[in-house]
Design a protein around this motif. Structure first.
Motif, PDB file in Angstrom:
ATOM      1  N   UNK A   1      11.263  30.187  38.983  1.00  0.00           N
ATOM      2  CA  UNK A   1      12.375  29.392  38.083  1.00  0.00           C
ATOM      3  C   UNK A   1      13.590  30.491  37.852  1.00  0.00           C
ATOM      4  N   UNK A   2      13.254  31.372  36.897  1.00  0.00           N
ATOM      5  CA  UNK A   2      14.301  32.241  36.505  1.00  0.00           C
ATOM      6  C   UNK A   2      15.117  33.092  37.669  1.00  0.00           C
ATOM      7  N   UNK A   3      14.125  33.552  38.580  1.00  0.00           N
ATOM      8  CA  UNK A   3      14.945  34.422  39.748  1.00  0.00           C
ATOM      9  C   UNK A   3      15.834  33.228  40.539  1.00  0.00           C
ATOM     10  N   UNK A   4      15.416  31.962  40.829  1.00  0.00           N
ATOM     11  CA  UNK A   4      16.272  31.152  41.604  1.00  0.00           C
ATOM     12  C   UNK A   4      17.584  31.033  40.826  1.00  0.00           C
ATOM     13  N   UNK A   5      17.354  30.863  39.529  1.00  0.00           N
ATOM     14  CA  UNK A   5      18.376  30.323  38.695  1.00  0.00           C
ATOM     15  C   UNK A   5      19.410  31.665  38.454  1.00  0.00           C
ATOM     16  N   UNK A   6      19.009  32.908  38.370  1.00  0.00           N
ATOM     17  CA  UNK A   6      19.865  34.062  38.461  1.00  0.00           C
ATOM     18  C   UNK A   6      20.348  34.088  39.459  1.00  0.00           C
TER      19      UNK A   6
ATOM     20  N   UNK B   1      16.719  22.943  41.930  1.00  0.00           N
ATOM     21  CA  UNK B   1      15.532  22.305  43.080  1.00  0.00           C
ATOM     22  C   UNK B   1      14.859  23.099  43.866  1.00  0.00           C
ATOM     23  N   UNK B   2      15.496  24.696  44.195  1.00  0.00           N
ATOM     24  CA  UNK B   2      15.067  25.570  44.873  1.00  0.00           C
ATOM     25  C   UNK B   2      13.600  25.978  44.113  1.00  0.00           C
ATOM     26  N   UNK B   3      14.016  26.459  42.780  1.00  0.00           N
ATOM     27  CA  UNK B   3      13.270  27.000  41.858  1.00  0.00           C
ATOM     28  C   UNK B   3      12.012  26.039  41.510  1.00  0.00           C
ATOM     29  N   UNK B   4      12.636  24.614  41.316  1.00  0.00           N
ATOM     30  CA  UNK B   4      11.485  23.821  40.922  1.00  0.00           C
ATOM     31  C   UNK B   4      10.507  23.559  42.113  1.00  0.00           C
ATOM     32  N   UNK B   5      11.015  23.565  43.293  1.00  0.00           N
ATOM     33  CA  UNK B   5      10.101  23.483  44.553  1.00  0.00           C
ATOM     34  C   UNK B   5       8.967  24.613  44.616  1.00  0.00           C
ATOM     35  N   UNK B   6       9.678  25.953  44.370  1.00  0.00           N
ATOM     36  CA  UNK B   6       8.742  26.912  44.507  1.00  0.00           C
ATOM     37  C   UNK B   6       7.610  27.031  43.284  1.00  0.00           C
ATOM     38  N   UNK B   7       7.869  26.526  42.324  1.00  0.00           N
ATOM     39  CA  UNK B   7       7.134  26.181  41.113  1.00  0.00           C
ATOM     40  C   UNK B   7       6.250  25.403  41.239  1.00  0.00           C
ATOM     41  N   UNK B   8       6.345  24.468  41.959  1.00  0.00           N
ATOM     42  CA  UNK B   8       5.492  23.293  42.242  1.00  0.00           C
ATOM     43  C   UNK B   8       4.247  23.695  43.481  1.00  0.00           C
ATOM     44  N   UNK B   9       4.860  24.850  44.251  1.00  0.00           N
ATOM     45  CA  UNK B   9       4.157  25.352  45.443  1.00  0.00           C
ATOM     46  C   UNK B   9       3.128  26.143  44.785  1.00  0.00           C
TER      47      UNK B   9
ATOM     48  N   UNK C   1      10.611  37.664  46.034  1.00  0.00           N
ATOM     49  CA  UNK C   1      10.419  39.051  45.713  1.00  0.00           C
ATOM     50  C   UNK C   1      10.993  39.442  44.398  1.00  0.00           C
ATOM     51  N   UNK C   2      12.201  38.860  43.980  1.00  0.00           N
ATOM     52  CA  UNK C   2      12.780  39.139  42.708  1.00  0.00           C
ATOM     53  C   UNK C   2      11.854  38.736  41.508  1.00  0.00           C
ATOM     54  N   UNK C   3      11.386  37.613  41.925  1.00  0.00           N
ATOM     55  CA  UNK C   3      10.444  36.951  40.809  1.00  0.00           C
ATOM     56  C   UNK C   3       9.136  37.729  40.642  1.00  0.00           C
ATOM     57  N   UNK C   4       8.693  38.434  41.774  1.00  0.00           N
ATOM     58  CA  UNK C   4       7.609  39.488  41.529  1.00  0.00           C
ATOM     59  C   UNK C   4       7.897  40.704  40.592  1.00  0.00           C
ATOM     60  N   UNK C   5       8.912  41.026  40.656  1.00  0.00           N
ATOM     61  CA  UNK C   5       9.736  42.028  39.455  1.00  0.00           C
ATOM     62  C   UNK C   5       9.637  41.402  38.165  1.00  0.00           C
ATOM     63  N   UNK C   6      10.075  40.223  37.917  1.00  0.00           N
ATOM     64  CA  UNK C   6       9.994  39.886  36.604  1.00  0.00           C
ATOM     65  C   UNK C   6       8.740  39.309  35.964  1.00  0.00           C
ATOM     66  N   UNK C   7       7.828  39.009  36.690  1.00  0.00           N
ATOM     67  CA  UNK C   7       6.592  38.423  36.321  1.00  0.00           C
ATOM     68  C   UNK C   7       5.740  39.647  35.789  1.00  0.00           C
ATOM     69  N   UNK C   8       5.248  39.051  34.451  1.00  0.00           N
ATOM     70  CA  UNK C   8       4.453  40.088  33.675  1.00  0.00           C
ATOM     71  C   UNK C   8       5.561  40.822  32.761  1.00  0.00           C
ATOM     72  N   UNK C   9       6.753  40.555  32.729  1.00  0.00           N
ATOM     73  CA  UNK C   9       7.744  41.305  31.701  1.00  0.00           C
ATOM     74  C   UNK C   9       7.515  40.497  30.400  1.00  0.00           C
TER      75      UNK C   9
END
Length: 734
Positions: free
Chosen positions: A19-24, A30-38, A85-93
């Motif tokens: 969600x954060x990556x899509x927004x930034x 809707x894109x971030x929400x769609x990915x989160x729900x997937x 790919x961007x989200x993978x870098x954010x995850x865990x921070x």
């Protein structure tokens, strides 16, 4: 200097990361929400990292299989690939800091000799008043060799202590720490799932498990605590335990010798100690080696597991059981050890659980009073307790200036619990203590005028008195609330003036007349005989008490609500994220808005007898159902329940207005087959026969069988429901 709480770090989880990556990156919400729900659902309570949604890893195999939609999107859309790919870098921070719920570090020398400390600022307080915490998390503290202790504070311990004190008023020798652990009334309460307010056993699925298990010993209670967790439930171990215990399934052991170590758990490894005992018995492990095995299984490190597997199989071979059994057994242990529960932990929780169940079963008045006192600062959450108390034949009375104590007050012989004065919003504890002290020293108050003349002047402030009036605290003095609200300021001003005169030795003409003639002239300002309409009284009660006390808009409609709802508001927390559920209740608030994009939006408050929730109604639903959304309207709402980490949202999908109908042709009762012993059947017959009427009774036995009782058991529904609930629990009524 030597003690501090331990910091925790909140990290960015996979769903929030996308969600954060899509927004930034400037993509629509809707894109971030769609990915989160997937993203795959939680597996045994754990999130699947993005990396292992895209590539197979044994530890996250279940999550990988559930993430096919996410992988398809990732492979087919370059923009989505970039976001992930961007989200993978954010995850865990690390995103936020908190304080561990229980962990405390203790040192002989000042802690600053070993690690950095900080103060955690709190809203409305200076930095110097903030709690001192470490800047290292618990793992860093342990690696430094410092002593880390867990001190878990439980509200339920206060409930037990308060209930114990209330019981000792009538039973001075009672001691909750000396109760019997084979109390029949307690096990009957547990077997019927009547566990609202019982530590760890409140949720609907837990109540269902208790009814299936029908505990008959303290060990069963402990087992329930260990079994009601994602791991055991994911492999149906909780139902297997219940079925084996009650003879619905045969107890099976992987080897005859296993009965020696698993006999008390019907052949199931539900505790960590079970795993360790199996390792000792079959592979010849020492206690230390068995504990290392448990830790290795929990970590699921491949190299470590392979080493342990070889050792375990060799141990089984050496012990005479053969390497083949060792291989099979290690496969079982590898799966079970990840979620097996610590037995001492389970017994500790089970002890508190049993004590609270014992108190509710044997001293319900005192227990409910203590339970309500424990949530007096947030009584909106106590609606479920209030319903449960009423179902048990207990009345909750409004605050009474001549009866209520500072906290909730049980009158055992009358089966009434009076609202505690300190639970009224806007009134401080100190004021309540002074009022109760004055009443104890000089007797009950004869009127509001008497009250105003006697209590300390600082107890007569406008905010407190208005809260008392709105709550109905002066009803017992015979004063109507509206009349008192209109004149109380004049009465207080007059009383304070007369008290001031008396302090200065000033006597009025009427005082002289009283002393000479022996007759008293009534100088009290009369209170108008005016009363608020019922709806206004209830509104004020809800405002200052957080609950409806004297009445409720939904009283008498319980059957209708149950018919249309699939969950209560208090039962939402037991649902999985994404669940579709129907709630039924009254709309208490409607707030219509327009989003930044110009779309219509509504936020509504829906209340049932168990609490209230906020529902969001988006434009699409508003278009077709907006005309049904009316304040004070009775509705059934189909909605989607979403839980994302600490945030909960409920999206309304469909509204159905409900029409009040007091006609109920039949009564349906739900009793599990295991509970239908001769004694229960006799008790049921006795209750039904005692309340003859014109409604048929249908008895649902488990999930498969429905019996229509004969005409000799026609009942008066309104009169028979309360004793049925007391005897068999609230869930007996369908």
């Amino acid at each position: 200097e030597h003690v501090a709480q331990i910091i925790t770090f909140g990290t960015i989880k996979a769903r929030n990361a996308v969600r954060d990556a899509a927004r930034v990156l400037g993509h629509p919400y809707a894109m971030g929400d769609r990915l989160a729900k997937a993203m795959p659902p939680l597996v045994m309570g754990r999130d699947t990292p993005l990396k292992y949604c895209l590539e197979l890893n044994d530890k996250y195999a279940d999550g990988y299989r559930a993430a096919q939609e996410l992988r398809d999107l990732y492979e087919s859309d370059d923009e989505i690939r970039h976001v992930v790919d961007v989200a993978k870098g954010l995850e865990g921070l690390k995103r936020s800091v908190g304080i561990h719920a229980a962990a405390v570090v203790i040192s002989k020398n000042p802690l600053t000799d070993y690690l950095p400390l900080q103060r955690r600022p709190e809203t409305g307080k200076s930095l110097e008043a903030g709690q001192i915490t470490t800047q290292f998390d618990m793992h860093g503290v342990e690696e430094l060799g410092l002593l880390k202790m867990d001190f878990l504070g439980l509200r339920n311990l206060d409930v037990i202590t308060d209930a114990n004190s209330l019981i000792q008023i009538d039973h001075p020798d009672f001691d909750v720490d000396k109760i019997s652990f084979d109390d029949q009334a307690t096990f009957e309460l547990l077997a019927r799932g009547d566990t609202m307010g019982v530590f760890q056993l409140e949720s609907a699925p837990m109540q269902q498990l208790l009814r299936a298990m029908a505990p008959t010993s303290f060990e069963d209670v402990s087992a329930v605590i260990a079994l009601y967790r994602p791991g055991p439930m994911s492999v149906n171990m909780h139902n297997d335990f219940a079925d084996r215990k009650n003879g619905r399934k045969k107890v099976v052991y992987f080897h005859p010798d296993a009965e020696e170590v698993l006999g008390d758990t019907y052949g199931l490894m539900i505790y960590q100690e079970s795993v360790m005992r199996v390792a000792q018995r079959f592979a010849g492990y020492t206690l230390a080696e068995a504990d290392n095995l448990r830790k290795a299984c929990g970590k699921k490190e491949r190299a470590l597991m392979e080493k342990e597997r070889s050792k375990f199989e060799l141990g089984c071979e050496t012990s005479g059981y053969g390497s083949e059994l060792g291989k099979q057994l290690f496969d079982i242990i590898e799966n079970f050890a990840d979620y097996a529960f610590n037995k001492s932990h389970s017994f500790g929780y089970g002890h508190i659980c049993y004590q609270t169940a014992f108190l509710k079963a044997n001293y319900p008045m005192q227990y409910f009073a203590a339970l309500l006192t424990s949530v007096k600062d947030n009584l909106e959450k106590a609606a479920g307790y209030l319903v449960d108390a009423r179902n048990s034949g207990i009345t909750l009375g409004p605050p009474n200036i001549n009866v209520s104590e500072v906290d909730f007050t049980p009158l055992v012989t009358e089966r009434v619990i009076y609202f505690g004065l300190s639970a009224i919003k806007g009134i401080g504890q100190a004021i309540c203590e002074r009022i109760v002290s004055e009443r104890a020293m000089n007797g009950p108050f004869g009127s509001f005028h008497d009250f105003a003349m006697r209590v300390p002047a600082d107890c007569l402030n406008k905010k407190s008195i208005e809260s008392f009036i709105k709550a109905g605290a002066f009803d017992g003095l015979g004063h109507p609330r509206q009349g008192l609200m209109a004149i109380y300021e004049s009465i207080i001003s007059d009383s304070l003036a007369r008290r001031s005169d008396a302090d200065q030795g000033v006597m009025s003409l009427f005082d002289v007349f009283d002393s000479e003639q022996g007759a008293k002239v009534n100088l009290d300002i009369p209170i108008p005989d005016m009363e608020f309409e019922k709806s206004v009284k209830l509104k004020f009660e809800k405002e200052v008490l957080g609950l409806y006390i004297s009445d409720h808009p939904l009283f008498g409609l319980e059957g209708m609500l149950r018919k249309h709802a699939t969950s209560t508001t208090s039962g939402l927390e037991d649902l999985d994220s994404g669940a579709i559920v129907t709630l039924a209740g009254i709309i208490t608030k409607v707030e219509r808005k327009v989003t930044k994009k110009g779309s219509a939006l509504a936020i509504i408050q829906l209340e049932d007898l168990y609490g209230s929730v906020e529902l969001t109604v988006f434009s699409k639903t508003l278009l077709t159902h907006g005309h049904k959304i009316i304040e004070d309207g009775l509705v059934a709402v189909k909605c989607r329940y979403e839980r994302n980490e600490d945030r909960i949202s409920i999206q309304s999908l469909e509204f159905t207005p409900l029409t009040i109908s007091h006609r109920q042709e039949e009564l349906r009762l739900n009793l599990p087959a295991v509970a239908l012993d001769p004694e229960t059947v006799a008790r049921l017959k006795g209750i039904l026969s005692s309340y003859p009427g014109s409604s048929y009774v249908f008895l649902h036995i488990g999930d498969a069988k429905i019996l229509k009782l004969g005409e000799e058991f026609l009942v008066d529904i309104d009169r028979v429901i309360p004793p049925l609930r007391v005897a068999f629990g609230a869930s007996v009524i369908m």
